[in-house]
Design a protein around this motif. Structure first.
Motif, mmCIF file in Angstrom:
data_model
loop_
_atom_site.group_PDB
_atom_site.id
_atom_site.type_symbol
_atom_site.label_atom_id
_atom_site.label_comp_id
_atom_site.label_asym_id
_atom_site.label_seq_id
_atom_site.Cartn_x
_atom_site.Cartn_y
_atom_site.Cartn_z
ATOM 1 N N SER A 113 0.820 -1.211 0.000
ATOM 2 C CA SER A 113 0.000 0.000 0.000
ATOM 3 C C SER A 113 0.854 1.261 0.000
ATOM 4 C CB SER A 113 -0.927 -0.003 1.220
ATOM 5 O OG SER A 113 -1.743 -1.148 1.228
ATOM 6 N N LEU A 114 1.856 1.300 0.857
ATOM 7 C CA LEU A 114 2.733 2.471 0.921
ATOM 8 C C LEU A 114 3.505 2.652 -0.384
ATOM 9 C CD1 LEU A 114 4.135 2.148 4.565
ATOM 10 C CD2 LEU A 114 2.406 3.756 3.722
ATOM 11 N N SER A 115 4.034 1.553 -0.927
ATOM 12 C CA SER A 115 4.797 1.623 -2.171
ATOM 13 C C SER A 115 3.922 2.118 -3.322
ATOM 14 C CB SER A 115 5.380 0.250 -2.518
ATOM 15 O OG SER A 115 6.227 -0.213 -1.501
ATOM 16 N N THR A 116 2.699 1.609 -3.373
ATOM 17 C CA THR A 116 1.787 1.988 -4.447
ATOM 18 C C THR A 116 1.409 3.463 -4.367
ATOM 19 O OG1 THR A 116 0.873 -0.249 -4.490
ATOM 20 C CG2 THR A 116 -0.433 1.479 -5.520
ATOM 21 N N LEU A 117 1.107 3.937 -3.167
ATOM 22 C CA LEU A 117 0.711 5.335 -3.002
ATOM 23 C C LEU A 117 1.872 6.288 -3.307
ATOM 24 C CD1 LEU A 117 -1.510 5.031 0.207
ATOM 25 C CD2 LEU A 117 -2.258 5.285 -2.172
ATOM 26 N N VAL A 118 3.091 5.888 -2.908
ATOM 27 C CA VAL A 118 4.268 6.703 -3.224
ATOM 28 C C VAL A 118 4.468 6.752 -4.734
ATOM 29 C CG1 VAL A 118 6.792 6.810 -3.082
ATOM 30 C CG2 VAL A 118 5.447 6.342 -1.030
ATOM 31 N N ALA A 119 4.382 5.579 -5.389
ATOM 32 C CA ALA A 119 4.553 5.516 -6.835
ATOM 33 C C ALA A 119 3.485 6.334 -7.550
ATOM 34 C CB ALA A 119 4.500 4.064 -7.301
ATOM 35 N N LEU A 120 2.264 6.280 -7.060
ATOM 36 C CA LEU A 120 1.170 7.024 -7.680
ATOM 37 C C LEU A 120 1.388 8.526 -7.539
ATOM 38 C CD1 LEU A 120 -1.576 7.070 -9.062
ATOM 39 C CD2 LEU A 120 -2.650 6.861 -6.812
ATOM 40 N N GLY A 121 1.799 8.975 -6.342
ATOM 41 C CA GLY A 121 2.064 10.398 -6.136
ATOM 42 C C GLY A 121 3.152 10.906 -7.062
ATOM 43 N N LEU A 122 4.208 10.121 -7.233
ATOM 44 C CA LEU A 122 5.302 10.523 -8.128
ATOM 45 C C LEU A 122 4.849 10.516 -9.584
ATOM 46 C CD1 LEU A 122 8.174 8.498 -6.431
ATOM 47 C CD2 LEU A 122 7.957 10.996 -6.486
ATOM 48 N N ALA A 123 4.013 9.543 -9.954
ATOM 49 C CA ALA A 123 3.525 9.473 -11.330
ATOM 50 C C ALA A 123 2.660 10.675 -11.661
ATOM 51 C CB ALA A 123 2.744 8.178 -11.535
ATOM 52 N N PHE A 124 1.873 11.148 -10.703
ATOM 53 C CA PHE A 124 1.034 12.329 -10.926
ATOM 54 C C PHE A 124 1.882 13.570 -11.203
ATOM 55 C CE2 PHE A 124 -2.888 10.400 -9.040
ATOM 56 C CZ PHE A 124 -3.753 10.793 -10.063
ATOM 57 N N THR A 125 3.026 13.670 -10.542
ATOM 58 C CA THR A 125 3.883 14.839 -10.770
ATOM 59 C C THR A 125 4.479 14.851 -12.169
ATOM 60 O OG1 THR A 125 5.870 13.716 -9.925
ATOM 61 C CG2 THR A 125 4.493 14.872 -8.322
ATOM 62 N N LEU B 28 -13.473 -3.016 6.115
ATOM 63 C CA LEU B 28 -12.152 -2.390 6.089
ATOM 64 C C LEU B 28 -11.305 -2.988 4.965
ATOM 65 C CD1 LEU B 28 -11.184 -2.090 9.879
ATOM 66 C CD2 LEU B 28 -11.549 -0.212 8.259
ATOM 67 N N GLY B 29 -11.327 -4.315 4.876
ATOM 68 C CA GLY B 29 -10.559 -4.987 3.835
ATOM 69 C C GLY B 29 -11.073 -4.680 2.443
ATOM 70 N N TYR B 30 -12.394 -4.664 2.298
ATOM 71 C CA TYR B 30 -12.971 -4.447 0.967
ATOM 72 C C TYR B 30 -12.771 -3.012 0.494
ATOM 73 C CZ TYR B 30 -15.712 -6.557 -2.741
ATOM 74 O OH TYR B 30 -16.108 -7.117 -3.932
ATOM 75 N N VAL B 31 -12.913 -2.055 1.411
ATOM 76 C CA VAL B 31 -12.678 -0.654 1.051
ATOM 77 C C VAL B 31 -11.215 -0.443 0.662
ATOM 78 C CG1 VAL B 31 -12.559 1.702 1.969
ATOM 79 C CG2 VAL B 31 -14.582 0.302 2.397
ATOM 80 N N MET B 32 -10.302 -1.076 1.414
ATOM 81 C CA MET B 32 -8.883 -0.963 1.073
ATOM 82 C C MET B 32 -8.608 -1.569 -0.296
ATOM 83 S SD MET B 32 -5.903 0.105 1.710
ATOM 84 C CE MET B 32 -6.087 0.670 3.402
ATOM 85 N N ALA B 33 -9.260 -2.685 -0.597
ATOM 86 C CA ALA B 33 -9.096 -3.304 -1.913
ATOM 87 C C ALA B 33 -9.578 -2.362 -3.017
ATOM 88 C CB ALA B 33 -9.860 -4.622 -1.978
ATOM 89 N N ALA B 34 -10.697 -1.671 -2.749
ATOM 90 C CA ALA B 34 -11.229 -0.730 -3.737
ATOM 91 C C ALA B 34 -10.288 0.457 -3.938
ATOM 92 C CB ALA B 34 -12.606 -0.238 -3.288
ATOM 93 N N VAL B 35 -9.735 0.974 -2.831
ATOM 94 C CA VAL B 35 -8.787 2.095 -2.916
ATOM 95 C C VAL B 35 -7.546 1.682 -3.711
ATOM 96 C CG1 VAL B 35 -7.222 3.571 -1.583
ATOM 97 C CG2 VAL B 35 -9.567 3.212 -0.800
ATOM 98 N N MET B 36 -7.019 0.497 -3.431
ATOM 99 C CA MET B 36 -5.843 0.013 -4.156
ATOM 100 C C MET B 36 -6.155 -0.221 -5.633
ATOM 101 S SD MET B 36 -3.094 -0.125 -2.298
ATOM 102 C CE MET B 36 -3.672 1.475 -1.729
ATOM 103 N N ALA B 37 -7.380 -0.678 -5.911
ATOM 104 C CA ALA B 37 -7.775 -0.893 -7.307
ATOM 105 C C ALA B 37 -7.749 0.421 -8.081
ATOM 106 C CB ALA B 37 -9.164 -1.519 -7.367
ATOM 107 N N VAL B 38 -8.285 1.477 -7.461
ATOM 108 C CA VAL B 38 -8.281 2.792 -8.099
ATOM 109 C C VAL B 38 -6.846 3.295 -8.284
ATOM 110 C CG1 VAL B 38 -8.955 5.215 -7.821
ATOM 111 C CG2 VAL B 38 -10.570 3.393 -7.234
#
Length: 367
Positions: free
Chosen positions: A104-116, A182-192
Motif C-alpha cells: 500500500s505504501l509503495s503503491t501510493l508513493v509511486a502514484l504520487g510521483l507518477a502524478f507529478t 475495512l478490507g474491501y474498502v482498502m481493496a477498492a482504494v488500491m484498485a483505483v
C-alpha cells in the motif's frame, strides 16, 4: 461491486450460524458441495501455479538468470508450503499484514510521483475501444481475478475458525462486518490506485507486455521506473514481488483448506481428520502446481490468462450457491440479505451469466 455480496456472505454466514460456508453448501445438498469441490480442485491448482510463477518471475527481476525462473518458482512454492505446515495461520496472518502495508505504501508513493510527471501518452493518443467483441475476452480475463475469484469467499469463512483457535474468541456478526468492510474498502482504494498508475505510466506508452517470464517482469518494472525514476526500480519490484509472494502463500493455505473442509463434510469417516487431509492437499497442490509451471515456463501470460478466465466462468455457479446458502432456513431472518443486497446479488449473478455466455460466443462461435 457485483462480486461484493458473495464475498460478504462468506463471513456473515459463519458469524450468524457458527458453521462454515461449506457446511451451508452441504445443507443445501451434497451436489452443491461436490460442485464446489470440483471447481476448487480445477481453479486451485491453476491459480496457485499462476501466482507462484509470477512470483518467481518477479524474483528473477532482481538480476538473476531468466532460465532459473522454474527453479525460483518451485522454491517459492516449497517455502510457502513449509511456512504454512510449520507456522500455520498465525504466521500467515502476520506476514500478510506486513506485506499489505508495504504494498500500500509503495503503491501510493509511486502514484504520487507518477502524478507529478503526468501521463506518458501523447495529447492526441486515442486507445482502442473496450466496447467491442474483440475486447470481450480481455474484459473477462481482467474480471476473473478482480478483486479475487468468488471461491475465496469460503476461505474467509474457514479462517474465522483458525482465528478462534489462535485468539480464543469467535467473532460476532458486527466484528466480522467491520473487518470485512475495512478490507474491501482498502481493496477498492488500491484498485483505483493501480488503475490510475496504469493510465499514467502504461496506457499510450506503445509498449506491449512480453509473454515470457523475465521479459515480462523487466518490462513491467521498467514501465514504472522510466516515468518515475531509476531509483524507484527496487521499490516497485519489491512491492510487486511481496504482493505475489503473499498471494502465493494465501493460495497454498486457502485452496487446500477449503478442499480439506469439503472432504470432512462429504464423508463422516473424515470428520475428525481435517489436519492430515489439509496437509495432504497442500502437498498435492504444490506438486501439481510445480508440474504446471514446468509446462508453461515459456508463456507466463498464457497461464495467467487461462487461470483468470476459468475463475470468471465459474463465478455464476458459486455466486448462486452463496446466495442460496445465505437465504437458508438456518440463517436468522435478521441476518439474511435485505432488499438491496438481494437486488445486488441477482444483478451480479445475471452479469456473470451474460459475460460467460458472451465469452463462449466470442471464443468458440463468432468468426
Amino acid at each position: 461491486m457485483l462480486k461484493y455480496p458473495f464475498f460478504l456472505y462468506g463471513q456473515r454466514y459463519t458469524a450468524a450460524t457458527g458453521e462454515s460456508l461449506l457446511a451451508g453448501y452441504k445443507r443445501q445438498g451434497l451436489a452443491y458441495l461436490y460442485t464446489f469441490l470440483g471447481i476448487n480442485i480445477l481453479t486451485g491448482i491453476i491459480n496457485t501455479a499462476g501466482v507462484a510463477m509470477l512470483s518467481g518471475t518477479l524474483f528473477a527481476g532482481y538480476g538473476f538468470d531468466g532460465s532459473k525462473i522454474p527453479a525460483f518458482t518451485i522454491g517459492i512454492l516449497l517455502i510457502c508450503a513449509a511456512v504454512i505446515l510449520l507456522g500455520h495461520y498465525k504466521l500467515l496472518d502476520k506476514s500478510a499484514k506486513v506485506i499489505v502495508v508495504l504494498l500500500s505504501l509503495s503503491t501510493l508513493v509511486a502514484l504520487g510521483l507518477a502524478f507529478t510527471h503526468g501521463s506518458v501518452a501523447s495529447a492526441d493518443f486515442v486507445g482502442s475501444s473496450a466496447w467491442t467483441w474483440q475486447a470481450f475476452p480481455f474484459l473477462v480475463l481482467l474480471l476473473g481475478w478482480m478483486p479475487a475469484p468468488i471461491d475465496l469467499s469460503a476461505w474467509s469463512s474457514l479462517w474465522m475458525f483458525s482465528r478462534e483457535e489462535e485468539t480464543g474468541h469467535f467473532a460476532t456478526t458486527r466484528e466480522t462486518s467491520i473487518d470485512f468492510y475495512l478490507g474491501y474498502v482498502m481493496a477498492a482504494v488500491m484498485a483505483v490506485a493501480f488503475f490510475a498508475l496504469g493510465k499514467l505510466i502504461m496506457f499510450g506508452s506503445g509498449e506491449e507486455l512480453a509473454s515470457g517470464g523475465i521479459g515480462f517482469s523487466t518490462q513491467l518494472v521498467n514501465l514504472y521506473s522510466a516515468n518515475i525514476g531509476e531509483w524507484s526500480k527496487p521499490l516497485i519490484l519489491t512491492a510487486a514481488f511481496s504482493t505475489m509472494f503473499s498471494t502465493t502463500m494465501t493460495c497454498i493455505d486457502g485452496y487446500p483448506r477449503s478442499l480439506a473442509a469439503s472432504c470432512t463434510l462429504v464423508h463422516d469417516n473424515f470428520t475428525n481428520h481435517f489436519k492430515p487431509i489439509f496437509k495432504v492437499w497442500i502437498v498435492l497442490s504444490v506438486v501439481a502446481s510445480c508440474l504446471i509451471v514446468l509446462y508453461f515456463v515459456d508463456n507466463l501470460l498464457q497461464l495467467l490468462s487461462f487461470a483468470a478466465v476459468v475463475s470468471f466462468i465459474t463465478s455464476p455457479v458459486l455466486a448462486y450457491i452463496n446466495y442460496k446458502v445465505m437465504n437458508g432456513s438456518n440463517v436468522p431472518i435478521e441476518e439474511r440479505p435485505g432488499p438491496l443486497l438481494k437486488l445486488m446479488s441477482w444483478a451480479g449473478i445475471l452479469f456473470f451469466v451474460l459475460m460467460t455466455v458472451g465469452f463462449i460466443y466470442v471464443t468458440f462461435i463468432r468468426v
